[in-house]
Design a protein around this motif. Structure first.
Motif, PDB file in Angstrom:
ATOM      1  N   MET A   1       0.906  -1.070  -0.178  1.00 13.62           N
ATOM      2  CA  MET A   1      -0.093   0.151  -0.002  1.00 13.62           C
ATOM      3  C   MET A   1       1.127   1.264  -0.032  1.00 13.62           C
ATOM      4  SD  MET A   1      -3.072   1.182   2.556  1.00 13.62           S
ATOM      5  CE  MET A   1      -2.433   0.185   3.797  1.00 13.62           C
ATOM      6  N   SER A   2       0.540   2.050  -0.874  1.00 16.51           N
ATOM      7  CA  SER A   2       1.188   3.323  -0.798  1.00 16.51           C
ATOM      8  C   SER A   2       0.948   4.305   0.428  1.00 16.51           C
ATOM      9  CB  SER A   2       0.776   4.370  -2.022  1.00 16.51           C
ATOM     10  OG  SER A   2      -0.396   4.520  -1.905  1.00 16.51           O
ATOM     11  N   THR A   3       1.970   5.235   0.632  1.00 16.42           N
ATOM     12  CA  THR A   3       1.888   6.018   1.762  1.00 16.42           C
ATOM     13  C   THR A   3       0.743   7.195   1.453  1.00 16.42           C
ATOM     14  OG1 THR A   3       3.336   7.847   0.789  1.00 16.42           O
ATOM     15  CG2 THR A   3       4.434   5.939   2.235  1.00 16.42           C
ATOM     16  N   PRO A   4       0.066   7.506   2.604  1.00 15.22           N
ATOM     17  CA  PRO A   4      -1.061   8.421   2.463  1.00 15.22           C
ATOM     18  C   PRO A   4      -0.559   9.749   1.505  1.00 15.22           C
ATOM     19  CG  PRO A   4      -0.899   8.092   4.693  1.00 15.22           C
ATOM     20  CD  PRO A   4       0.541   7.401   3.863  1.00 15.22           C
ATOM     21  N   ILE A  29     -13.239   2.996   5.549  1.00 13.34           N
ATOM     22  CA  ILE A  29     -13.703   2.942   4.193  1.00 13.34           C
ATOM     23  C   ILE A  29     -12.517   3.416   3.545  1.00 13.34           C
ATOM     24  CG2 ILE A  29     -15.060   3.672   2.168  1.00 13.34           C
ATOM     25  CD1 ILE A  29     -16.235   1.739   4.385  1.00 13.34           C
ATOM     26  N   TRP A  30     -11.969   4.551   3.928  1.00 14.49           N
ATOM     27  CA  TRP A  30     -10.819   5.187   3.277  1.00 14.49           C
ATOM     28  C   TRP A  30      -9.765   4.420   3.178  1.00 14.49           C
ATOM     29  CZ3 TRP A  30     -11.411   8.666  -0.021  1.00 14.49           C
ATOM     30  CH2 TRP A  30     -12.332   9.565  -0.044  1.00 14.49           C
ATOM     31  N   LEU A  31      -9.301   3.479   4.344  1.00 15.38           N
ATOM     32  CA  LEU A  31      -8.479   2.249   4.599  1.00 15.38           C
ATOM     33  C   LEU A  31      -8.652   1.227   3.467  1.00 15.38           C
ATOM     34  CD1 LEU A  31      -5.666   1.926   5.881  1.00 15.38           C
ATOM     35  CD2 LEU A  31      -7.185   0.637   7.631  1.00 15.38           C
ATOM     36  N   LYS A  32      -9.876   0.750   3.293  1.00 15.59           N
ATOM     37  CA  LYS A  32     -10.175  -0.106   2.117  1.00 15.59           C
ATOM     38  C   LYS A  32      -9.601   0.457   0.801  1.00 15.59           C
ATOM     39  CE  LYS A  32     -14.052  -2.690   3.970  1.00 15.59           C
ATOM     40  NZ  LYS A  32     -15.541  -3.016   3.937  1.00 15.59           N
ATOM     41  N   ASN A  36      -6.872  -0.816  -1.938  1.00 11.53           N
ATOM     42  CA  ASN A  36      -7.258  -1.319  -3.218  1.00 11.53           C
ATOM     43  C   ASN A  36      -6.900  -0.619  -4.505  1.00 11.53           C
ATOM     44  OD1 ASN A  36      -8.782  -3.933  -2.676  1.00 11.53           O
ATOM     45  ND2 ASN A  36      -9.480  -2.940  -0.958  1.00 11.53           N
ATOM     46  N   PHE A  37      -6.377   0.567  -4.039  1.00 12.58           N
ATOM     47  CA  PHE A  37      -6.244   1.613  -5.256  1.00 12.58           C
ATOM     48  C   PHE A  37      -5.206   2.200  -5.021  1.00 12.58           C
ATOM     49  CE2 PHE A  37     -10.707   1.165  -5.352  1.00 12.58           C
ATOM     50  CZ  PHE A  37     -11.284   0.937  -6.670  1.00 12.58           C
ATOM     51  N   PRO A  38      -4.287   2.628  -6.086  1.00 10.37           N
ATOM     52  CA  PRO A  38      -3.042   3.173  -5.917  1.00 10.37           C
ATOM     53  C   PRO A  38      -2.927   4.623  -5.802  1.00 10.37           C
ATOM     54  CG  PRO A  38      -3.403   2.887  -8.212  1.00 10.37           C
ATOM     55  CD  PRO A  38      -4.400   2.054  -7.512  1.00 10.37           C
ATOM     56  N   LEU A  40      -5.865   8.157  -4.931  1.00 10.97           N
ATOM     57  CA  LEU A  40      -7.261   8.805  -4.879  1.00 10.97           C
ATOM     58  C   LEU A  40      -7.815   9.138  -6.365  1.00 10.97           C
ATOM     59  CD1 LEU A  40      -9.918   9.812  -3.592  1.00 10.97           C
ATOM     60  CD2 LEU A  40      -8.721  11.674  -3.113  1.00 10.97           C
ATOM     61  N   GLY A  41      -6.792   9.196  -7.077  1.00 13.57           N
ATOM     62  CA  GLY A  41      -7.172   9.727  -8.589  1.00 13.57           C
ATOM     63  C   GLY A  41      -7.698   8.278  -9.192  1.00 13.57           C
ATOM     64  N   ALA A  42      -7.317   7.033  -8.788  1.00 16.10           N
ATOM     65  CA  ALA A  42      -7.567   5.829  -9.222  1.00 16.10           C
ATOM     66  C   ALA A  42      -9.057   5.618  -8.854  1.00 16.10           C
ATOM     67  CB  ALA A  42      -6.758   4.843  -9.090  1.00 16.10           C
ATOM     68  N   VAL A  43      -9.276   5.921  -7.685  1.00 14.19           N
ATOM     69  CA  VAL A  43     -10.749   5.681  -7.116  1.00 14.19           C
ATOM     70  C   VAL A  43     -11.811   6.495  -7.934  1.00 14.19           C
ATOM     71  CG1 VAL A  43     -12.364   6.230  -5.056  1.00 14.19           C
ATOM     72  CG2 VAL A  43      -9.796   5.095  -4.740  1.00 14.19           C
ATOM     73  N   LEU A  44     -11.331   7.888  -8.052  1.00 16.28           N
ATOM     74  CA  LEU A  44     -12.264   8.739  -8.725  1.00 16.28           C
ATOM     75  C   LEU A  44     -12.512   8.267 -10.079  1.00 16.28           C
ATOM     76  CD1 LEU A  44     -10.937  12.134  -7.448  1.00 16.28           C
ATOM     77  CD2 LEU A  44     -12.921  10.938  -6.659  1.00 16.28           C
ATOM     78  N   LYS A  45     -11.609   7.536 -10.974  1.00 13.04           N
ATOM     79  CA  LYS A  45     -12.002   6.920 -12.227  1.00 13.04           C
ATOM     80  C   LYS A  45     -12.522   5.605 -12.107  1.00 13.04           C
ATOM     81  CE  LYS A  45      -8.046   9.692 -13.892  1.00 13.04           C
ATOM     82  NZ  LYS A  45      -6.229   9.654 -13.971  1.00 13.04           N
ATOM     83  N   ALA A  46     -12.882   5.039 -11.220  1.00 13.78           N
ATOM     84  CA  ALA A  46     -13.167   3.505 -10.802  1.00 13.78           C
ATOM     85  C   ALA A  46     -14.628   3.488 -11.405  1.00 13.78           C
ATOM     86  CB  ALA A  46     -12.828   2.976  -9.654  1.00 13.78           C
ATOM     87  N   ASN A  47     -14.918   2.487 -11.722  1.00 11.99           N
ATOM     88  CA  ASN A  47     -16.441   2.086 -12.159  1.00 11.99           C
ATOM     89  C   ASN A  47     -16.997   1.496 -10.983  1.00 11.99           C
ATOM     90  OD1 ASN A  47     -15.930  -0.674 -12.411  1.00 11.99           O
ATOM     91  ND2 ASN A  47     -15.816  -0.532 -14.524  1.00 11.99           N
ATOM     92  N   ARG A  48     -18.411   1.097 -10.976  1.00 10.43           N
ATOM     93  CA  ARG A  48     -19.032   0.673  -9.561  1.00 10.43           C
ATOM     94  C   ARG A  48     -18.667  -0.618  -9.688  1.00 10.43           C
ATOM     95  NH1 ARG A  48     -23.853   1.941  -7.618  1.00 10.43           N
ATOM     96  NH2 ARG A  48     -24.362   3.400  -9.307  1.00 10.43           N
TER      97      ARG A  48
END
Length: 119
Positions: A1-4, A29-32, A36-38, A40-48
């Motif tokens: 997991m990357s650093t914050p 939830i943020w920890l999950k 699981n994502f590299p 926050l930008g990847a989270v914002l681009k993820a699909n459902r």
């Protein structure tokens, strides 16, 4: 997991504003999401389906997908009220706060952060 700091490196103030008011995005939830994502930008681009596979409920995934994409109103409020935002890893983020077990990923504040820099 990357650093914050790494996880937040590619996001803008507008990205943070788009998710900061989403209900049910509590610390675990943020920890999950961080595990699981590299970024926050990847989270914002993820699909459902990708968000659900990461451990979010369909409701939580929907809240992220339906977040306010137009953050002009929130940006205007920050400017009007002279509210600033800093991310974990920024030079102005309080170093002692960054040392706690689960520091906030970002802080909204008015004035200065000098009070948080003292022991």
């Amino acid at each position: 997991m990357s650093t914050p700091q790494e996880w937040l490196a590619d996001v803008s103030v507008e990205d943070i504003l788009s998710v900061s008011g989403v209900e049910y995005l509590v610390p675990h939830i943020w920890l999950k999401l961080r595990s699981n994502f590299p970024s926050l930008g990847a989270v914002l681009k993820a699909n459902r389906s990708r968000l659900v596979l990461a451990g979010l409920t369909p409701v939580q995934a929907g809240l992220i997908l339906d977040r306010a994409l137009n953050v002009d109103k929130e940006s205007s409020l920050l400017k009007r009220k002279d509210i600033k935002l800093t991310k974990l890893g920024n030079d102005d983020y309080p170093s002692l706060l960054a040392e706690i077990n689960d520091p906030p990923l970002w802080l909204f504040y008015r004035g200065t952060l000098d009070g948080l820099k003292r022991k």
